[in-house]
Design an enzyme around this catalytic site. Sequence first.
Site, PDB file in Angstrom:
ATOM      1  N   ARG A  21       0.835  -1.213   0.000  1.00 20.88           N
ATOM      2  CA  ARG A  21       0.000   0.000   0.000  1.00 20.88           C
ATOM      3  C   ARG A  21       0.864   1.254   0.000  1.00 20.88           C
ATOM      4  O   ARG A  21       0.906   1.982  -0.970  1.00 20.88           O
ATOM      5  CB  ARG A  21      -0.937  -0.040   1.226  1.00 20.88           C
ATOM      6  N   ASP A  22       1.619   1.489   1.063  1.00 22.78           N
ATOM      7  CA  ASP A  22       2.369   2.745   1.165  1.00 22.78           C
ATOM      8  C   ASP A  22       3.465   2.774   0.103  1.00 22.78           C
ATOM      9  O   ASP A  22       3.784   3.826  -0.450  1.00 22.78           O
ATOM     10  CB  ASP A  22       2.982   2.876   2.574  1.00 22.78           C
ATOM     11  N   HIS A 215       4.356   4.186  12.739  1.00 22.64           N
ATOM     12  CA  HIS A 215       4.518   4.068  11.284  1.00 22.64           C
ATOM     13  C   HIS A 215       5.606   5.058  10.871  1.00 22.64           C
ATOM     14  O   HIS A 215       5.354   6.263  10.778  1.00 22.64           O
ATOM     15  CB  HIS A 215       3.162   4.399  10.640  1.00 22.64           C
ATOM     16  N   HIS A 217       8.637   6.625   8.489  1.00 19.72           N
ATOM     17  CA  HIS A 217       9.324   6.746   7.198  1.00 19.72           C
ATOM     18  C   HIS A 217      10.799   7.011   7.506  1.00 19.72           C
ATOM     19  O   HIS A 217      11.167   7.243   8.660  1.00 19.72           O
ATOM     20  CB  HIS A 217       8.689   7.855   6.354  1.00 19.72           C
ATOM     21  N   CYS A 248       4.271   9.329   0.388  1.00 25.81           N
ATOM     22  CA  CYS A 248       2.890   9.752   0.163  1.00 25.81           C
ATOM     23  C   CYS A 248       2.888  10.776  -0.956  1.00 25.81           C
ATOM     24  O   CYS A 248       3.623  11.759  -0.901  1.00 25.81           O
ATOM     25  CB  CYS A 248       2.326  10.364   1.450  1.00 25.81           C
ATOM     26  N   ASN A 257       9.404   4.100   3.519  1.00 24.53           N
ATOM     27  CA  ASN A 257       9.135   3.686   4.903  1.00 24.53           C
ATOM     28  C   ASN A 257      10.374   3.027   5.488  1.00 24.53           C
ATOM     29  O   ASN A 257      11.277   2.594   4.762  1.00 24.53           O
ATOM     30  CB  ASN A 257       8.013   2.649   4.926  1.00 24.53           C
TER      31      ASN A 257
HETATM   32  P1  HMG Z   1     -12.714  14.633  -3.297  1.00 23.11           P
HETATM   33  O1  HMG Z   1     -12.202  14.982  -4.686  1.00 23.11           O
HETATM   34  O2  HMG Z   1     -12.972  15.743  -2.355  1.00 23.11           O
HETATM   35  O3  HMG Z   1     -13.992  13.686  -3.291  1.00 23.11           O
HETATM   36  O4  HMG Z   1     -11.637  13.647  -2.680  1.00 23.11           O
HETATM   37  P2  HMG Z   1     -15.239  13.516  -4.197  1.00 23.11           P
HETATM   38  O5  HMG Z   1     -16.245  12.867  -3.328  1.00 23.11           O
HETATM   39  O6  HMG Z   1     -15.579  14.824  -4.898  1.00 23.11           O
HETATM   40  O7  HMG Z   1     -14.755  12.444  -5.291  1.00 23.11           O
HETATM   41  C1  HMG Z   1     -13.989  12.767  -6.435  1.00 23.11           C
HETATM   42  C2  HMG Z   1     -14.141  11.602  -7.415  1.00 23.11           C
HETATM   43  O8  HMG Z   1     -13.575  10.415  -6.878  1.00 23.11           O
HETATM   44  C3  HMG Z   1     -15.612  11.257  -7.715  1.00 23.11           C
HETATM   45  O9  HMG Z   1     -15.652  10.731  -9.021  1.00 23.11           O
HETATM   46  C4  HMG Z   1     -15.910  10.149  -6.728  1.00 23.11           C
HETATM   47  O10 HMG Z   1     -16.942   9.283  -7.152  1.00 23.11           O
HETATM   48  C5  HMG Z   1     -14.595   9.410  -6.693  1.00 23.11           C
HETATM   49  P3  HMG Z   1     -16.309  11.569 -10.246  1.00 23.11           P
HETATM   50  O11 HMG Z   1     -17.700  11.855  -9.824  1.00 23.11           O
HETATM   51  O12 HMG Z   1     -15.442  12.831 -10.342  1.00 23.11           O
HETATM   52  O13 HMG Z   1     -16.146  10.648 -11.418  1.00 23.11           O
HETATM   53  N1  HMG Z   1     -14.352   8.761  -5.402  1.00 23.11           N
HETATM   54  C6  HMG Z   1     -14.014   7.490  -5.263  1.00 23.11           C
HETATM   55  N2  HMG Z   1     -13.832   6.490  -6.161  1.00 23.11           N
HETATM   56  C7  HMG Z   1     -13.475   5.279  -5.668  1.00 23.11           C
HETATM   57  N3  HMG Z   1     -13.239   5.042  -4.347  1.00 23.11           N
HETATM   58  C8  HMG Z   1     -13.413   6.012  -3.431  1.00 23.11           C
HETATM   59  C9  HMG Z   1     -13.820   7.300  -3.890  1.00 23.11           C
HETATM   60  N4  HMG Z   1     -14.049   8.451  -3.250  1.00 23.11           N
HETATM   61  C10 HMG Z   1     -14.386   9.354  -4.193  1.00 23.11           C
HETATM   62  N5  HMG Z   1     -13.200   5.783  -2.146  1.00 23.11           N
HETATM   63  C11 HMG Z   1     -11.076  11.755  -1.310  1.00 23.11           C
HETATM   64  C12 HMG Z   1     -11.796  13.115  -1.384  1.00 23.11           C
HETATM   65  C13 HMG Z   1     -11.052  11.359   0.128  1.00 23.11           C
HETATM   66  C14 HMG Z   1     -11.847  10.761  -2.151  1.00 23.11           C
HETATM   67  C15 HMG Z   1      -9.647  11.934  -1.893  1.00 23.11           C
HETATM   68  O14 HMG Z   1      -9.056  13.014  -1.252  1.00 23.11           O
HETATM   69  C16 HMG Z   1      -8.798  10.701  -1.720  1.00 23.11           C
HETATM   70  O15 HMG Z   1      -9.081   9.648  -2.276  1.00 23.11           O
HETATM   71  N6  HMG Z   1      -7.667  10.872  -0.975  1.00 23.11           N
HETATM   72  C17 HMG Z   1      -6.754   9.761  -0.703  1.00 23.11           C
HETATM   73  C18 HMG Z   1      -5.333  10.241  -0.735  1.00 23.11           C
HETATM   74  C19 HMG Z   1      -4.404   9.110  -0.377  1.00 23.11           C
HETATM   75  O16 HMG Z   1      -4.709   7.944  -0.593  1.00 23.11           O
HETATM   76  N7  HMG Z   1      -3.212   9.465   0.157  1.00 23.11           N
HETATM   77  C20 HMG Z   1      -2.233   8.492   0.522  1.00 23.11           C
HETATM   78  C21 HMG Z   1      -2.606   7.673   1.718  1.00 23.11           C
HETATM   79  S1  HMG Z   1      -2.320   8.476   3.280  1.00 23.11           S
HETATM   80  C22 HMG Z   1      -0.658   8.188   3.615  1.00 23.11           C
HETATM   81  O17 HMG Z   1       0.060   7.714   2.772  1.00 23.11           O
HETATM   82  C23 HMG Z   1      -0.152   8.439   5.010  1.00 23.11           C
HETATM   83  C24 HMG Z   1       0.038   7.145   5.813  1.00 23.11           C
HETATM   84  O18 HMG Z   1       0.935   6.273   5.169  1.00 23.11           O
HETATM   85  C25 HMG Z   1       0.572   7.459   7.218  1.00 23.11           C
HETATM   86  C26 HMG Z   1       1.808   8.370   7.203  1.00 23.11           C
HETATM   87  O19 HMG Z   1       2.827   7.998   6.587  1.00 23.11           O
HETATM   88  O20 HMG Z   1       1.724   9.425   7.829  1.00 23.11           O
HETATM   89  C27 HMG Z   1      -1.306   6.400   5.991  1.00 23.11           C
HETATM   90 MG    MG Z   2       3.113   6.351   5.270  1.00 18.54          MG
END
Ligand code: HMG
Ligand code: MG
Length: 302
Positions: A21-22, A215, A217, A248, A257
């Site tokens: 995933r990450d 967690h 990095h 990320c 990580n």
């Molecule tokens: P948004 O643009 O505000 O949301 O994003 P929306 O509701 O307007 O959706 C936009 C489009 O995406 C729409 O499609 C939705 O249907 C679709 P359209 O109508 O334009 O065709 N959609 C989805 N499709 C499939 N699955 C879904 C989904 N949700 C919406 N779940 C949203 C808001 C939360 C969706 C967006 O910001 C997002 O997906 N963010 C995720 C970012 C991410 O994954 N970042 C990396 C992970 S976090 C990380 O790495 C940190 C961590 O490792 C810990 C650390 O290291 O600190 C965990």
């Molecule tokens: Mg991370």
Amino acid sequence: MAEPILKDEDRRVRITEVGPRDGLQNESAKVTVEDKIRLIDALSQAGFPEIETSSFVSPKWVPQLADAGEVFAGIDRRPGTLYSALVPNERGLERALASGVDKLAVFTAASESFCDRNLNTTIKGSIERFRPVFEAARRASLPVRGYVSCVVRCPFEGAIDPARVGETVTRLLEAADGRIEIALGETLGVATPEDIQRLLAGVGGIVPMGELDLHLHDTNGRAVDCAARALDLGVRRFDASCAGLGGCPYAPGAAGNLATEDLLRMLDRDGWSTGIDSDKVLVAARIAAEITGRSVVDPGTD
Ligand code: HMG
Ligand code: MG
């Protein structure tokens, strides 16, 4: 002063492998579904209690993991391993449940700016979106993890006070009615052991140390030292990523990580028990390196 002697049960450490995933969310190279499945199956062979397998986030935001459903459908599930995934909202929850995930992970931050870039909402707004996820998890008896990112530093706001981390942790615990595992994300990989000590002093009063997940990095190469300090302070759950994959897309400057091989080497050397086969992790790390075009450093002997 002599080191305290720990009982066997106190020497157990749980590692969650987050590479699929990450690691793969941040790759510019296209990794096929088949290669992802090959990597996850190799990790399963190593005996991890949990493998964070993919994310059910918007494919517009993280196209690298748009194939989460296909990946879940193709893996060989090892009894004893939880196959978890990130879920940011109700749409992700539906997809995750349809794919038979074993554990759901929601994610927010201690920093408003990072939360906005990563989730397009405020910390409060992100937690409101998680409520249906908590409710569905309770109905389905699925465990839930709650990540708090930027626990030491934010790419946009700089240093983060541990009290701010504590506030987000408390909000998550309240919203989930306590049924949530808290994972502290050192998103940028810049922490020193002293930063981790300050962080744990701030959060340890809210969640027992032995139940917190760390967690890390490893941008600055101190992640193993940070893990060692956290172990000294009672933390027993860590995330790591084979071959040190990770980062990320919404945290500029964040590198990989903490590498699973590096963490295991330290734990094995210091007599901690994980139940994980280090040789098989190396096999998986080589696959990870091959499918992402990186090099993997074979551990020597200390
Ligand atoms: P948004 O643009 O505000 O949301 O994003 P929306 O509701 O307007 O959706 C936009 C489009 O995406 C729409 O499609 C939705 O249907 C679709 P359209 O109508 O334009 O065709 N959609 C989805 N499709 C499939 N699955 C879904 C989904 N949700 C919406 N779940 C949203 C808001 C939360 C969706 C967006 O910001 C997002 O997906 N963010 C995720 C970012 C991410 O994954 N970042 C990396 C992970 S976090 C990380 O790495 C940190 C961590 O490792 C810990 C650390 O290291 O600190 C965990
Ligand atoms: Mg991370």
